[in-house]
Design a protein around this motif. Structure first.
Motif, PDB file in Angstrom:
ATOM      1  N   ARG A 636       0.834  -1.212   0.000  1.00 12.58           N
ATOM      2  CA  ARG A 636       0.000   0.000   0.000  1.00 12.58           C
ATOM      3  C   ARG A 636       0.867   1.260   0.000  1.00 12.58           C
ATOM      4  O   ARG A 636       0.516   2.256  -0.627  1.00 12.58           O
ATOM      5  N   VAL A 637       1.999   1.202   0.698  1.00 10.96           N
ATOM      6  CA  VAL A 637       2.896   2.370   0.723  1.00 10.96           C
ATOM      7  C   VAL A 637       3.440   2.636  -0.674  1.00 10.96           C
ATOM      8  O   VAL A 637       3.463   3.789  -1.144  1.00 10.96           O
ATOM      9  N   VAL A 638       3.886   1.577  -1.372  1.00  2.00           N
ATOM     10  CA  VAL A 638       4.395   1.747  -2.727  1.00  2.00           C
ATOM     11  C   VAL A 638       3.301   2.289  -3.640  1.00  2.00           C
ATOM     12  O   VAL A 638       3.521   3.205  -4.447  1.00  2.00           O
ATOM     13  N   GLY A 639       2.089   1.748  -3.508  1.00  2.00           N
ATOM     14  CA  GLY A 639       0.978   2.223  -4.325  1.00  2.00           C
ATOM     15  C   GLY A 639       0.618   3.676  -4.034  1.00  2.00           C
ATOM     16  O   GLY A 639       0.270   4.437  -4.944  1.00  2.00           O
ATOM     17  N   TYR A 640       0.702   4.064  -2.770  1.00  5.17           N
ATOM     18  CA  TYR A 640       0.417   5.453  -2.379  1.00  5.17           C
ATOM     19  C   TYR A 640       1.375   6.418  -3.059  1.00  5.17           C
ATOM     20  O   TYR A 640       0.966   7.412  -3.674  1.00  5.17           O
ATOM     21  N   SER A 641       2.663   6.119  -2.987  1.00  9.72           N
ATOM     22  CA  SER A 641       3.653   6.999  -3.592  1.00  9.72           C
ATOM     23  C   SER A 641       3.522   7.031  -5.112  1.00  9.72           C
ATOM     24  O   SER A 641       3.619   8.096  -5.739  1.00  9.72           O
ATOM     25  N   ALA A 642       3.260   5.870  -5.713  1.00 12.39           N
ATOM     26  CA  ALA A 642       3.125   5.811  -7.167  1.00 12.39           C
ATOM     27  C   ALA A 642       1.897   6.580  -7.642  1.00 12.39           C
ATOM     28  O   ALA A 642       1.916   7.231  -8.691  1.00 12.39           O
ATOM     29  N   THR A 643       0.810   6.523  -6.869  1.00 10.65           N
ATOM     30  CA  THR A 643      -0.408   7.252  -7.249  1.00 10.65           C
ATOM     31  C   THR A 643      -0.169   8.754  -7.237  1.00 10.65           C
ATOM     32  O   THR A 643      -0.625   9.480  -8.122  1.00 10.65           O
ATOM     33  N   ILE A 644       0.563   9.238  -6.233  1.00  9.34           N
ATOM     34  CA  ILE A 644       0.861  10.675  -6.177  1.00  9.34           C
ATOM     35  C   ILE A 644       1.745  11.065  -7.358  1.00  9.34           C
ATOM     36  O   ILE A 644       1.599  12.159  -7.922  1.00  9.34           O
ATOM     37  N   SER A 645       2.652  10.189  -7.756  1.00  5.17           N
ATOM     38  CA  SER A 645       3.459  10.456  -8.953  1.00  5.17           C
ATOM     39  C   SER A 645       2.564  10.608 -10.176  1.00  5.17           C
ATOM     40  O   SER A 645       2.778  11.486 -11.021  1.00  5.17           O
ATOM     41  N   GLY A 646       1.531   9.761 -10.252  1.00  2.19           N
ATOM     42  CA  GLY A 646       0.594   9.871 -11.363  1.00  2.19           C
ATOM     43  C   GLY A 646      -0.187  11.168 -11.329  1.00  2.19           C
ATOM     44  O   GLY A 646      -0.393  11.824 -12.362  1.00  2.19           O
ATOM     45  N   PHE A 647      -0.635  11.558 -10.131  1.00  3.75           N
ATOM     46  CA  PHE A 647      -1.350  12.827  -9.989  1.00  3.75           C
ATOM     47  C   PHE A 647      -0.487  13.985 -10.472  1.00  3.75           C
ATOM     48  O   PHE A 647      -0.948  14.862 -11.206  1.00  3.75           O
ATOM     49  N   SER A 648       0.769  14.003 -10.030  1.00  2.00           N
ATOM     50  CA  SER A 648       1.639  15.127 -10.394  1.00  2.00           C
ATOM     51  C   SER A 648       1.939  15.131 -11.883  1.00  2.00           C
ATOM     52  O   SER A 648       2.015  16.197 -12.513  1.00  2.00           O
ATOM     53  N   ALA A 649       2.085  13.943 -12.481  1.00  5.13           N
ATOM     54  CA  ALA A 649       2.397  13.868 -13.909  1.00  5.13           C
ATOM     55  C   ALA A 649       1.229  14.334 -14.765  1.00  5.13           C
ATOM     56  O   ALA A 649       1.421  14.944 -15.821  1.00  5.13           O
ATOM     57  N   GLU A 650      -0.004  14.058 -14.317  1.00  7.59           N
ATOM     58  CA  GLU A 650      -1.171  14.360 -15.135  1.00  7.59           C
ATOM     59  C   GLU A 650      -1.856  15.675 -14.778  1.00  7.59           C
ATOM     60  O   GLU A 650      -2.620  16.211 -15.581  1.00  7.59           O
TER      61      GLU A 650
END
Length: 844
Positions: A636-650
């Motif tokens: 879940r921690v890895v998914g949390y960080s990756a999701t924020i990366s997606g938010f910032s990219a898009e």
């Protein structure tokens, strides 16, 4: 306060429902109480999300918006409008005289003690007796209460900050979104044009324009996220086109006010103040409390910046002035008040009646003092009150009236206070056709001037459009021709630093979670071979070096002991919990620069993980179950960080905040890769047969590069290809080469168009990459690559130190904010504005 039956503003004198309420009550009846309550809950949730408020924060302002509005008809608003405009002229005349000739004192209209003893009286030597050439304030608010005779009375004036206009705007937006049925059949005055008018007034107050933007530079000064009105400051900054700035972001030098941005100092032309006036300039005023700006008042006197409002305007809020306003109006304006004040008494006047039990007493010189019923004050305090009568004042209110409000699934009457707002556009005063109403179960909570206590609820205020004059609305405001802008140069240094550290903390928890995930996958094997045990020893050594787990001996531990050791990662003071607390504290700082969805995910995702992480080490769990739960949380921690990366990219522009968020990630990930390689290449017995190959496989697995390596080299393990992929390959997003190349490009963007002090930053990133290239080349050229790779850790640690120095150089070039001045006898550190510490990161 008298004990007569409170007036219900929904009901007329004959017990019938007023016409303006009939359609609304019919619609509410059709919706039903349960549906109305559910919609009201949706509004409250939306307001918390939109205005960056959380129930547990303890700093919420008017937490909800009652779904039943307060309705004013056109004639009633016209009377209030005329009275408020007159009051604006009266307050301006009062301030001009109080800081000028002081005829109000020499003529005996006002007692001197209400001037010199007022907490909001600012005696600035350079301006004492010399009022400004134009005006003290261009925006203010009036708190009103409707008494039992049906007339509105002034309870207090708000000039220093006048909070609530942004909340009124947001209340209307959420009411229209969630309860559109209520608006059916009503022709209401719009409130959004008022914000446009206010913005134009701010722009018009400047004496110059920025040649790059063809408009003045506006900034809103806020105490920061710790202030209970911070959400409104964020909203106002967006609506008015202001840069949100704290005291530490600004500097007065060379006769100008400057905003520290990532590209250097930028001048500020108009400063909208939302901070206590006494803390604005520690050089001339109080040097304690919130951060001030040394020399601000001197810059304002020179005309380089306009302060909106003048810090001295707060004197008009002095509660003890209320009894004297009728006479002040006749003396200063030659007019009787159109809008009366509440019945108020100053006990220092010999003609003041004997205090009554129903009176509410407060300090005459401090608007933030507690309001209490005189009959509830202990006898010994009453004696002190009598001895120092001139320090107090009393209110006697016939009411206040009550208004219908939702309570559970019922509509009940509640006392109400109305706050209305007015702005000066350079020619005339304009009153917001609406306002912010506040209700509470007890009238006493509403009587403290300017206060919004926890437990109060706000209400949308409707003003009905009457004749064609009202329907016309405010005058059209011609817009300025705007130049095309695509740069990020106006990003304040504090915001850039917050984004940078948000990126580092996000990457820090992701990197730690990936390490934990790898060791947990290795522990899932039931029968460990000696080689697998050596791998686990190396992984534990890495976790200890990264300070993810506690530093204790590992070799020879049983599975139970090793599980207990891994669970130390879930401690409250461990890396995960510390980092998530930092992430949680940074999000409010950036609320004006993050989308609602991104901010919501960052905050609530971090809080959810902070609840889940300690639960991995529940008592009584067997090792296998504990490791399974820990593994799920790490995913879940890895998914949390990756999701924020997606938010910032898009959702974020490539420049500005995202640039520094990404740089924070790149610094942290580079440090993680270097730490991984230096630790795993520095193990005892690494030169034994098979141990180097095992270390290389672990390095690839930890850097999520195993698939890429197998596709290129078919699984044959040699140090040079592995090091090339992990340290040099600029196409590998998990390797150090990619991070450094991205940093080089980002730093070149930061240096572009700057003042030259950042030109060496891209060069620093390239030099680190060249250093890694030299280390990898030494392995490639060696006759025995295993021996050469085993000699690399010292060189990798030296590169890590260079990376740390580059981070420091970036901080000095882009983030360094002038140290806030403090009184030399003050032992308490100034809050806010400090750069976040590096703590104990992977290369700190």
């Amino acid at each position: 306060m008298t004990h007569s039956t409170p007036l219900d503003e929904m009901v007329d004198g004959q017990g019938g429902v007023r016409p303006r309420w009939r359609r609304l009550l019919s619609t509410i009846s059709e919706l039903g109480a349960q549906e109305l309550a559910e919609r009201g809950g949706q509004i409250s949730v939306a307001l918390r999300d939109q205005m960056s408020q959380r129930p547990e924060a303890g700093t919420m302002v008017a937490p909800g918006c009652d779904p039943v509005p307060l309705i004013l008809d056109a004639a009633e608003f016209a009377d209030l409008e005329a009275g408020i405009i007159q009051r604006a002229r009266l307050l301006e005349a009062l301030l001009q005289d109080a800081y000028g000739e002081r005829r109000i004192l020499s003529s005996g209209v006002l007692p001197p003690s209400l001037l010199w003893s007022s907490r909001t009286w600012l005696s600035v030597p350079q301006t004492d007796g010399c009022p400004p050439t134009d005006r003290f304030f261009s925006f203010f608010a009036v708190d009103l209460v409707r008494e039992n005779d049906g007339r509105w009375s002034v309870l207090g004036d708000r000039l220093s900050r006048a909070n609530g206009a942004g909340r009124a705007l947001e209340n209307r937006r959420q009411m229209v979104r969630v309860l559109p049925e209520l608006f059916s059949g009503y022709d209401l005055r719009h409130i959004s044009p008022f914000m446009d008018l206010w913005q134009e007034a701010l722009l018009g107050a400047a004496t110059r324009t920025d040649p790059e933007t063809n408009s003045p530079a506006l900034a809103l000064l806020t105490p920061g996220p710790q202030d209970p009105h911070w959400p409104e400051h964020v909203l106002l900054a967006r609506e008015l086109g202001c840069t949100l700035a704290e005291g530490g972001d600004l500097s007065a030098r060379q006769g100008e006010l400057w905003l520290k941005t990532v590209r250097g100092l930028r001048p500020v032309d108009v400063l909208l103040i939302r901070q206590d006036a006494a803390t604005l300039d520690p050089l001339e005023l109080d040097g304690t409390g919130a951060w001030g700006i040394t020399g601000l008042l001197d810059v304002a006197r020179g005309g380089a910046v306009r302060l909106m409002n003048d810090p001295r305007a707060g004197y008009a809020e002095t509660p003890g002035l209320l009894p004297f306003f009728p006479e002040l109006s006749r003396f200063l304006l030659g007019e009787d008040l159109l809008l009366r004040t509440v019945r108020a008494f100053w006990p220092g006047d010999v003609s003041c009646p004997v205090p009554q039990d129903g009176w509410h007493v407060m300090s005459a010189t401090d608007g933030d003092s507690t309001v209490r019923r005189y009959g509830e004050i202990p006898a010994e305090e009453c004696a002190a009150f009598s001895e120092r009568r001139w320090e107090h004042m009393a209110l006697e209110i016939d009411g206040p009236s009550v208004t219908p409000a939702l309570a559970g699934e019922c509509i009940e009457p509640h006392p109400v206070v109305l706050r209305m707002f007015a702005a000066f556009d350079g020619e005339q005063w304009n009153v917001l056709p609406g306002g912010l109403a506040r209700i509470s179960r007890t009238a006493q909570d509403l009587l403290a001037p300017g206060r919004i206590r926890s437990g109060m609820v706000s209400k949308d205020v409707w003003v009905l459009a009457g004749n064609h004059e009202e329907r016309r609305g405010m005058a059209f405001i011609p817009s300025r021709r705007l130049p095309i802008r695509r740069a990020h140069g106006d990003l304040p240094s504090r915001a850039a630093e917050d984004f940078f550290w948000l990126g580092r903390y996000l990457e820090r928890v992701e990197g730690a979670a990936r390490m934990m995930r790898v060791i947990l996958s290795h522990l899932s094997v039931t029968d460990l071979s000696p080689r697998e045990r050596a791998d686990i020893d190396g992984l534990v050594r890495l976790l200890r070096a990264a300070k993810v787990i506690e530093d204790v001996p590992v070799s020879g531990y049983s599975l139970v002991a090793l599980t207990r050791e891994l669970l130390t990662a879930t401690a409250q003071e461990g890396l995960f919990m510390r980092s998530f607390r930092s992430i949680d504290s940074l999000a409010p700082e950036l609320s004006d620069r993050l989308t609602r969805e991104m901010r919501h995910f960052i905050v609530y995702g971090a809080e959810d993980l902070m609840s889940a992480i300690p639960g991995c080490r529940a008592r009584g769990d067997d090792p296998a179950r504990s490791l399974e739960r820990l593994s799920r949380v790490m995913e879940r921690v890895v998914g949390y960080s990756a999701t924020i990366s997606g938010f910032s990219a898009e959702n974020m522009l490539r420049s500005g905040g995202r640039l520094f968020l990404d740089m924070g990630r790149r610094f942290e990930r580079t440090g993680t890769v270097l730490l991984t390689c230096s630790t795993l290449l520095d193990q005892p017995g690494l030169r034994q047969r098979g141990r180097m190959e095992s270390a290389l496989r672990l390095m690839l697995e930890l850097c999520d590069s195993s698939i890429t390596y197998r596709s290129r080299y078919f699984g044959v393990m040699q140090p040079a290809p592995v090091l090339d992929l992990l340290l040099l390959d600029e196409d590998n997003p998990r390797g150090a080469g990619y991070q450094l190349a991205t940093l080089r490009q980002a730093m070149a963007s930061v240096a572009e168009g700057g003042d030259g002090v950042r030109d060496d930053l891209p060069r620093g990133a390239q030099e680190i990459l060249d250093g890694l290239r030299g280390l990898a080349q030494s392995v490639f050229d060696a006759a025995d690559q295993d021996v050469a790779a085993a000699d690399l850790p010292a060189g990798l640690r030296a590169v890590t130190e260079d990376l740390e120095l580059l981070s420091d150089r970036l901080t000095r070039a882009c983030f360094t904010v002038l140290v806030a001045p403090r009184r030399v006898d003050s032992s308490d550190p100034s809050p806010g504005g400090e750069g976040l510490p590096a703590e104990d990161g992977f290369f700190a």
